[in-house]
Design an enzyme around this catalytic site. Structure first.
Site, short mmCIF file in Angstrom:
data_model
loop_
_atom_site.label_atom_id
_atom_site.label_comp_id
_atom_site.label_asym_id
_atom_site.label_seq_id
_atom_site.Cartn_x
_atom_site.Cartn_y
_atom_site.Cartn_z
N CYS A 289 -13.69 -8.86 -3.15
CA CYS A 289 -12.39 -9.42 -2.76
C CYS A 289 -12.13 -10.74 -3.68
O CYS A 289 -12.97 -11.56 -3.80
CB CYS A 289 -12.71 -9.63 -1.22
N HIS B 299 -9.32 -1.36 2.49
CA HIS B 299 -9.54 -2.74 2.40
C HIS B 299 -8.26 -3.68 2.45
O HIS B 299 -8.44 -4.72 3.16
CB HIS B 299 -10.30 -2.72 1.16
N GLU B 300 -7.49 -3.22 1.60
CA GLU B 300 -6.00 -4.08 2.17
C GLU B 300 -5.45 -4.01 3.21
O GLU B 300 -5.08 -5.10 3.99
CB GLU B 300 -5.11 -3.85 0.75
N HIS C 195 -7.07 -6.45 5.60
CA HIS C 195 -6.57 -7.89 5.34
C HIS C 195 -5.16 -8.22 6.35
O HIS C 195 -5.08 -9.08 6.93
CB HIS C 195 -6.15 -8.06 3.98
#
Length: 185
Positions: free
Chosen positions: A110, A153-154, A157
């Site tokens: 990351c 993954h994003e 966030h």
């Protein structure tokens, strides 16, 4: 242009907050942010640009990583066996997913984490997503492999979740039931 100094790092409170939905039509600030996120992930993968500006290569970048509480991220993935996947996702959602899981065999990284974190991060192997583009048009995509992993993954966030939250703390390389490892080319 986004530089590494603009990206907040692990421990920053923006990385643990649920980002806010974006309103349409996009404000000029949100439009600029969307373009900048995509420009970073594209440019960071071009050695001449990443070297000149000291950018760490990344395939995804989310607004909270720039201390902006907005549900926006960009992905740019090129692969030898697949077409280039490059888009901005605004107010993205996963609308369906496979039962089968996957994980990056080499582990995830990351741009907001300046250390190696070892361990497997379980992800859905295939997902169907909906999001909006910069013009406010909704689109739907089916993603698999690295694109599916990066999207999840994003999206994490945007929900205040870091990739290492998914790693088993006691046994980071524990086999994930029903998962097939994904090897990057």
């Amino acid at each position: 242009m986004i530089l590494m100094d603009h990206i907040v790092r692990e421990g920053h409170p923006a990385l643990r907050k649920r980002a806010e939905e974006v309103k349409f039509p996009l404000s000029s600030d949100d439009r600029e942010l969307s373009k900048d996120l995509l420009e970073y992930v594209i440019g960071s993968q071009i050695p001449e640009i990443s070297d000149e500006f000291g950018l760490r290569p990344g395939i995804g970048l989310a607004a909270p990583q720039l201390n902006k509480s907005k549900r926006i991220f960009a992905l740019h993935i090129t692969g030898t066996n697949q077409e280039t996947i490059s888009f901005v996702a605004i107010n993205p959602k996963i609308v369906s997913h496979s039962v089968e899981k996957t994980y990056l065999a080499s582990g995830e990284g990351c741009l907001s984490v300046d250390r190696d974190v070892e361990g497997y991060v379980p992800r859905y192997a295939r997902i169907t997503i909906k999001a909006f583009d910069m013009e406010g048009q909704e689109y739907k995509k089916r993603l698999k492999g690295l694109a599916a992993i990066a999207f999840q993954h994003e999206l994490d966030h945007l929900n205040g979740v870091m990739f290492f939250d998914h790693i088993d703390k006691k046994m980071p390389f524990k086999e994930i039931p029903g998962a097939t490892p994904f090897e990057r080319d």
